[in-house]
Scaffold this motif. Sequence first.
Motif, short mmCIF file in Angstrom:
data_model
loop_
_atom_site.label_atom_id
_atom_site.label_comp_id
_atom_site.label_asym_id
_atom_site.label_seq_id
_atom_site.Cartn_x
_atom_site.Cartn_y
_atom_site.Cartn_z
N ALA A 1 14.51 -3.11 27.43
CA ALA A 1 15.26 -3.85 26.34
C ALA A 1 16.83 -2.96 25.90
O ALA A 1 17.52 -3.74 25.56
N LEU A 2 16.51 -1.81 26.18
CA LEU A 2 17.87 -1.05 25.81
C LEU A 2 19.01 -0.87 26.88
O LEU A 2 19.95 -0.38 26.52
N ALA A 3 18.71 -1.32 28.03
CA ALA A 3 19.67 -1.24 29.15
C ALA A 3 21.02 -1.76 28.92
O ALA A 3 22.03 -1.30 29.23
N PRO A 4 21.14 -3.03 28.23
CA PRO A 4 22.53 -3.52 27.88
C PRO A 4 23.28 -2.53 27.14
O PRO A 4 24.68 -2.39 27.16
N PHE A 5 22.79 -1.28 26.37
CA PHE A 5 23.56 -0.35 25.82
C PHE A 5 23.83 0.84 26.76
O PHE A 5 24.52 1.69 26.22
N GLY A 6 23.28 0.52 28.05
CA GLY A 6 23.67 1.74 28.96
C GLY A 6 22.62 2.88 28.84
O GLY A 6 23.04 4.15 29.14
N ILE A 7 21.61 2.83 27.91
CA ILE A 7 20.69 3.72 27.54
C ILE A 7 19.77 3.89 28.68
O ILE A 7 19.13 2.73 28.92
N LYS A 8 19.67 5.02 29.15
CA LYS A 8 18.64 5.25 30.45
C LYS A 8 17.24 5.73 30.27
O LYS A 8 16.17 5.65 30.97
N ASP A 9 17.30 6.65 29.57
CA ASP A 9 16.24 7.44 28.93
C ASP A 9 16.18 7.85 27.63
O ASP A 9 17.11 8.50 26.83
N LEU A 10 14.86 7.75 27.20
CA LEU A 10 14.66 8.29 25.77
C LEU A 10 13.16 9.09 26.05
O LEU A 10 12.31 8.66 26.71
N GLU A 11 12.91 10.09 24.98
CA GLU A 11 11.82 10.62 25.17
C GLU A 11 10.71 10.17 24.39
O GLU A 11 10.84 9.74 23.06
N MET A 12 9.35 10.23 24.98
CA MET A 12 8.32 9.73 23.78
C MET A 12 8.00 10.73 22.71
O MET A 12 8.33 11.93 22.92
N PRO A 13 7.72 10.27 21.63
CA PRO A 13 7.49 8.79 21.26
C PRO A 13 8.56 8.33 20.79
O PRO A 13 9.45 8.83 20.45
N LEU A 14 8.34 6.99 21.31
CA LEU A 14 9.95 6.17 20.92
C LEU A 14 9.78 5.54 19.60
O LEU A 14 9.47 4.37 19.34
N THR A 15 10.09 6.59 18.55
CA THR A 15 10.04 6.24 17.15
C THR A 15 11.13 5.56 16.84
O THR A 15 12.20 5.40 17.33
N PRO A 16 11.14 4.62 15.68
CA PRO A 16 12.25 3.72 15.29
C PRO A 16 13.56 4.46 15.40
O PRO A 16 14.64 4.23 15.73
N GLU A 17 13.49 5.83 14.58
CA GLU A 17 14.61 6.44 14.41
C GLU A 17 15.45 7.02 15.81
O GLU A 17 16.68 6.83 15.91
N LYS A 18 14.58 7.46 16.79
CA LYS A 18 15.09 7.81 17.97
C LYS A 18 15.64 6.55 18.65
O LYS A 18 16.80 6.71 19.22
N VAL A 19 15.14 5.45 18.58
CA VAL A 19 15.70 4.08 19.31
C VAL A 19 16.79 3.72 18.57
O VAL A 19 18.04 3.43 19.27
N TRP A 20 17.01 3.64 17.29
CA TRP A 20 17.97 3.33 16.36
C TRP A 20 19.16 4.16 16.73
O TRP A 20 20.42 3.92 17.05
N ASN A 21 18.96 5.55 16.83
CA ASN A 21 19.96 6.59 17.21
C ASN A 21 20.60 6.25 18.29
O ASN A 21 22.04 6.24 18.56
N ALA A 22 19.93 5.77 19.39
CA ALA A 22 20.46 5.86 20.76
C ALA A 22 21.09 4.46 20.61
O ALA A 22 22.28 4.43 21.21
#
Lengths: 789, 286
Positions: free
Chosen positions: A763-784
Amino acid sequence: MTNMIGKPVKRVEDKRFISGKGRYTDDIVLPGMLHAHIIRSHYAHAKILGIDTDQAEKMEGVVAIFTGKDIAEAGINGVPCGWQVDFKNGETMKEPPHPLLVAAKARYMGDAVAVVIAESKALAKDAAEMVMVDYEPLDAIVDAAMAVEDGAPLVHEDIPGNMAFDWELGDREKTNQTMAKAHHTTTLEFVNQRLIPNAIEPRCAIGDYDSTNDKYTLYTSSQNPHLIRLLMCAFVLGIPEHKVRVVSPDVGGGFGSKIFHYTEEALMTWCSKQLGKPIKWTAERSESFMTDCHGRDHVTKAQMGFDENGKIIGLRVKTFANLGAYLSTFAPCVPTYLHGTLLQGLYTTTAIHVDVTGVFTHTTPVDAYRGAGRPEATYLLERLIDKAALEMKVDPAALRFKNFIPPFDGINEPGFQTEVALQYDSGNYAPVLKRAMEMVDYEALREEQASGRNNGKLIGIGISTYIEACGIAPSAVVGSLGARAGLYESAQVRVQPTGKVSVYVGSHAHGQGHETTFAQIVADKFGIAMEDVEIVHGDSESVAFGMGTYGSRSLAVGGSAIMKGIEKVLEKGAKIAAHKLEASENDLEFAEGKWTVKGTDKSISFGDVALTAYVPHNYPEGLEPGMDFASFYDPANFTYPFGAHIAVVEVDKETGKVDLKRFIACDDVGNVINPMIVDGQIHGGVAQGIGQALFEGAIYDESGQLVNGSYMDYTMPRADDLPLFETDRTVTPCPHNPLGVKGAGEAGTIGSAPAVVNAVMDALAPFGIKDLEMPLTPEKVWNAIHNNQ
Amino acid sequence: MIPNKFDYQKATTVEEAIEYLVEYGDEAKLLAGGHSLLPAMKLRLNNPVKLVDINRIPGLKYIREENAMLCLGAATTHYDIESSELVKSKIPMLCQVAASIGDLQVRNMGTIGGSLAHADPAADWPAGMLATEAIIVIQGPEGTKNVPAKDFFMGLYTTALAENEIITEIRIPIPEGNIGTAYAKCVQPASRFALVGCATIISKNNGLCDRVKLAFTGVSVNAFCDEAVEHALTGHAPDVDNITIAAEKAAINVDVLSDHFASENYRRHLAKVYAKKALMEAANNL
Ligand SMILES: Cc1cc2nc3c(=O)[nH]c(=O)nc-3n(C[C@H](O)[C@H](O)[C@H](O)COP(=O)(O)OP(=O)(O)OC[C@H]3O[C@@H](n4cnc5c(N)ncnc54)[C@H](O)[C@@H]3O)c2cc1C
């Protein structure tokens, strides 16, 4: 009843569970029972300068207070580790003592310092507040990769670099050479975060010493009563085994955390002997958070190499596995033999090397948690392959299909020999992914995703395929890999004179529904009603021996032991039937609960044969009376379930919240005895995997304080976080056990987390985000998103 | 999870309850729904010697309309409020607030008075009270006083309530005219309390907002009315553009909480997002 196998029979044990009639360890009240409260260090690392118990001892109702000094003076050993993984250079694994109560130093927040025993639980707790422990806090280390660095605080003074072992598997040279030739290399660095198991029933132990007979009974909320007896008797207290009975009645969830021999079990047993009275300890919820063994916690760097055709040619992995402050029972085996050996996955990778360092830190001991090592391996592989697909701009499903090991049934085609020691039993991998894609309607979904993207909608589709090794385990194999126990299973099939059947099994149910599944097998094979079958487990006095339940082993190993008993009964029964029917054994057939002389209507029922065995008036010469067979089954190999999971998510750009829209699981667990129970296992497992992907994770601060050790702070997945799971199965029978079953207890957890993470990354690929660490909390995803917009 | 030893006392009148509070001072605690107090006692964070149960006092549980006010007895449960037709018809946002609390068991036990007295920084009611400009009626040994919500919440678990006082009633002015209300809550995923809760009432006159009340909970040590947002929308039409501009002003001049669920930065961002959500919903309800 014949044809019981494969039926979705409702669980017979649920009547007592849902009506509140389950009998758990804490429900047991013994005459004269005392209560224990354990005083625990609230520092992660501290010298114990002194303990003042004077005031507490004087309180009314307080019976005794024991400290680490008392335990040391009594010469009691600590709890042992059950698996040895040595250093690469041959040096023996570092195995520091894990005393029942620590005397000089506390090494994690929750380390047991003293025990107060009083006439009631409340009094014990009140008195514990009056015990003054003088601590000198010391620096702590909580991160595994940092703990091996120079100058890191030492957990055990005599263990340099905090290293318990370092271990490798696979061909390093070949892998390096292969990786050097790779056309494309994908690298992933990640933490597979620490999880807290959270069985809803807290751990509980009652020690009960009977001075008249010099015998001990330990009631304990365990997945593994016989092993606890063995370890406690032989290694900790030095009591002859026949003097000890261990009972694990109904157990309210374990997920691995109740496999291990915990200090409290031996402590209660020892204290009971000192005081001549039964003593109960039940963990409070915060104690459970702090002291039930945690799971996962790997810091990993991994690289996957591809050739120009997109075939995986090499995999190189370096992992620092956090073991916590002490070695729990199976801790060394989890990041090594349950992790490194699974790195072949479903793929034809030709060169694999994995290097694992087991590290002590000032944290709760880490051991097996649902999936144990295999979720870590699967996460590693499935994130790598997805990241590679993104980098190489190919469809992640297509990349997987290209790399799957071709089908083999393990009978006509041999098992598949991996690069990392295992031989897969049977497998046919493409169909599970095909089916899962069909269920989710993959093509249509990709279109929906594309048009969604144009409208600012962040839809993601994540695939994960997995294989696991379960049906743990062939004893000789695990012995050669460092296990200090065999991992066979026992069952005793006792046909009563009236034809009713009691089966005593060494596996232990704590949510798995053995009382139903096992009874279905017995009813099916004997052609009798399920109500006429009783499954007995959890008591070392009635069950001959057992290795407990974990590693999705109960049906594959324990069920096979039952099958051996069933065969023995039918063999003997045929002799009796032949005698009674005055026919040759060869002329008999057994069906529908009776032996019939082929081609005639002459028959004798199972019940009549049983009665004859116990009333042997007219009986085959030389045949022993009775109908009671104990069997041990040691599997020829592990079993290898596999499957494909697909998650569909939508990410809210504004808040970063991940909405899990759909979850599809197509698993292959071999033959299925009770599809409803298997579905239940998959559902629960998937929920736990989603928990890891999106919500869970123990957080320690720098000083080693567990920051989120309560339900107010530690996010468990809840029903309303989850969509309705869509499940299906393919069936590739296990070729080496009599039921053709593989195991289903951990599959859901193993496959699901990477599917969800892959979906979010998609879902985040369009932003060029390739990797985030678990747990994918809202804040982590939003920050990315925020940082990449 | 065992509390310290305590005595339990049932009060039959408010006056009797106050007598106990006076007699035992800080060793006494009122017991309403027990859903904040008992967990704290079990963790031994709160160790009252005397528990004074106010649940059996007649006349503390009611919902009625009086002199253009909604009057709620202090011991009225969250569920009673959530399911009240009267509340729904007058200030539907209050039903939303109530319904967002915990689960049904919690809502059937927990009370509005207990929640206000406890003043958890993440509790839902404080936002509702501030946005509606509720008046907290407090009775003590010296008699009764009316404290406006804005003067009631004074900090982390701190209120204008003295040790020997009891909340007896909450009075909420029923807004007149063309009003829209809403409560938008971002839940803290573990506890399901408010990570950010935003309660709002707007009223529209001649196409423009003539009154905007908007209050946050969960954002700072105590709930507060966000005047910057209120001002930014007052006098403007409640359309998307104006609401977006107003919401951008949220939580700017306050100390924002930070924890492992939401850093200061993210929480402030959430405040803006939820201000917009609440205002949009309120505008739709006009
Ligand atoms: C699982 C769970 C989930 C929850 N989720 C939420 C949530 O999502 N949102 C939320 O806002 N809250 C939540 N709560 C808290 C719940 O709303 C409580 O009921 C409420 O905070 C306290 O109300 P009570 O009636 O239970 O008070 P009690 O616990 O009985 O008392 C709380 C405090 O207030 C004092 N007190 C009580 N009544 C009065 C009075 N009339 N006058 C003066 N002092 C008084 C008591 O002495 C005590 O100090 C949750 C609670 C639980 C257990």
